[in-house]
Motif scaffolding. Sequence first.
Motif, short mmCIF file in Angstrom:
data_model
loop_
_atom_site.label_atom_id
_atom_site.label_comp_id
_atom_site.label_asym_id
_atom_site.label_seq_id
_atom_site.Cartn_x
_atom_site.Cartn_y
_atom_site.Cartn_z
N ILE A 171 37.96 13.55 -86.99
CA ILE A 171 38.31 14.01 -88.34
C ILE A 171 37.09 13.96 -89.25
O ILE A 171 36.90 14.82 -90.11
N THR A 207 34.88 16.99 -88.18
CA THR A 207 35.54 18.26 -88.49
C THR A 207 35.60 18.51 -89.99
O THR A 207 35.31 19.63 -90.44
N VAL A 208 35.97 17.48 -90.77
CA VAL A 208 36.06 17.66 -92.22
C VAL A 208 34.68 17.96 -92.80
O VAL A 208 34.53 18.85 -93.65
N SER A 240 39.50 24.81 -85.35
CA SER A 240 39.44 23.46 -85.91
C SER A 240 40.00 22.44 -84.92
O SER A 240 39.43 21.36 -84.73
N CYS A 299 38.54 10.56 -95.38
CA CYS A 299 39.65 11.02 -94.53
C CYS A 299 39.78 10.19 -93.26
O CYS A 299 40.88 10.03 -92.71
N ALA A 351 34.65 13.38 -95.79
CA ALA A 351 34.83 13.12 -94.36
C ALA A 351 35.03 11.63 -94.12
O ALA A 351 35.91 11.23 -93.34
#
Length: 693
Positions: free
Chosen positions: A440, A443-444, A363, A475, A472
């Motif tokens: 982020i 990745t989310v 991650s 965040c 996503a």
Amino acid sequence: MSGLLRSVVGGLTSSRVFAAPLRCDAPPPSGLSVKAPETTASSTELDKFRKTFYNFATRDQIDGEVYLSEPDFVSAVAPEGDFNKIRREQYGILFKVADRRKVGRVNFDDFVAFEELLKKPAAEFDVAFRVFDSNGDGVVKFDEFKQVFQSMRHPESIPFDFDAPWVTLYLGKANGGHVLGFNEFTQLMKGLQGERLRQAFRHFDQNQDGYIEKRDFSRIIYELARHKLSDSVLANLENLGDVVPDGKISYSECIAFHNVIREMDLVEKVVREACARSPDGKITSQDFTNHASRTMRYGTFSPMEVAIIFHYARQGISAGEKPRLGLRDFGSLLDAKWGPPRPAGESKGKKATGTALHEIGKSAYYFGLGGIAGGLGATAVYPIDLTKTRMQNQRSKVVGELLYKNSLDCVRKVYKNEGFIGFYRGLPPQLIGVAPEKAIKLTVNDLVREYATDKDTGRIKLRWELFAGGLAGGCQVVFTNPLEIVKIRLQMQGENAKITGAPRQTAGQIVKSLGLLGLYKGAIACLCRDVPFSAIYFPAYAHLKKDVFHEGRDGKVLPYGEALAAAAAAGMPAAYLTTPADVIKTRLQTEARKGESTYKGVVDAFRKILNEEGARALFKGGPARVLRSSPQFGVTLVAYENLKKHFPYPEPHQSLSELVMPREEDLARVRARNALKVLLDVDTNIGIAKSQK
């Protein structure tokens, strides 16, 4: 004399006392002259052959010859880590082909000749032909075929009758038969397993009633095709009797099972395509049959063959529990390397810790790649973003001064008044903030989609796609809002300086004046923009790739142009439909000039803009936003996916070199393995000592 010399040299090569290992990727040591072999290989290919040869070669300490012993040769040509069904020592039979001088060692010339042999279109059969053509005269006679065949078989193998009609049709009889050239030999090898199956069935069908015991069937298949089947299928061979439950196995069932093995590549193609076209990624036997009929021009699988395919794909699954099967269910049938899952209690603690650390590292790694991709996307479209911001902050004539007629007029005036560098005002903090922001988000979205994707079918439900994208987007606001408020104020400085003469501030001064809470001014509006944007964008992008550009269909990989088009097209509706939230956010985060309205919050801003400027004002800068967001996310997402593809996080089995570029299996090693598989049709135990069987 020459025979004596060969014996002496062979004795030296068999003794490791007189040889020292030579392991290097460099050219041969100084003082060793290596004559260039007579070859049609290019200089690049020769360099590759030379590197491989000297990486595994041994140097004789007496005469200085550099050569490959049989173990060295196996290491040089056998596919790495492919010794589950085909044992390492079995590749030794290929050494006999490469050892042209029959001295028990392979020099560089021999190795190049073998590598060039593997480049031929029919290399697999050519290697087998050279094994059977024991006297090297270019043809295979009856006696040669029988002698080589018997020499490769294990003493306890099922008997093979060389006087059978099938053998006679190809080779005649021992003292009056015809000979086989290369092309005829290839057809003999293609049909050899079928004849072995017929003879083996007759051998066990003692009373000639057309049936054999289940254990006899298991032995036949284990001896004929052990290297082609997974451990799961091999462990359940006797269950074939369950397809037509009658206690024994008929010849029809044997042939049907053999046909499935022989056509395994076609079985996999039909399964993959049928699952890809299925709405839920799963198929029934009827779906399989229907797609096979569309795929195969002149034939199809018989009902018994289809029943066998689904029978072994359903191992451990009751009929009522899972009537439809996904690609994962067929894994144990299609993949010979497939093994049973690790028992739940085996090395549980170590495995769990390793997996957790691996996932955290993975991650973090992809978070970094997302940041790089985000920076590339932001830089590519920053001038458009500046134009969009200035247009959105411009108030109507009633409220303030109209500086720009339209986006094009804004571009002209920025260039005239501030120069080219004016288009990149606020870029440094944008790049500092865009890395964690885009990282982020990407990745989310990846993590949620991976969690929600059905492991059997590779599909994800639409509601999960929307949730993954929305989460996503939510965040990212923790990074987006501070970034945007600083960026907007930097972007507006050129305009404010022209109108009010206000002094310019640095990003640090702006952050200091705003304070921590001030950095999150307009955060609600930012959420109202970013959550729906990502919820629209990511699912749209995934479906455009799959449904419009047909990614994955028949193994299609999208070229850069199509991937970029899909990413850019997905950004258009997402950008335009969320423009009102972006306008409100911009107004909340910009310092109002004298005479302009101030806003208490999102709802207050919405009402005042609507009352004072009309509904059209909520879509100010909409085209510029589309022009900015669409290519930005296009560049960002395509860059991210290609960074993941070319610089993947190393899995536990990957080497460091594979991190830089995923390694495709070397074609020469693949053909070496396939050549051995042709010979394994003679006996799956070739090259294995009796005590190891």
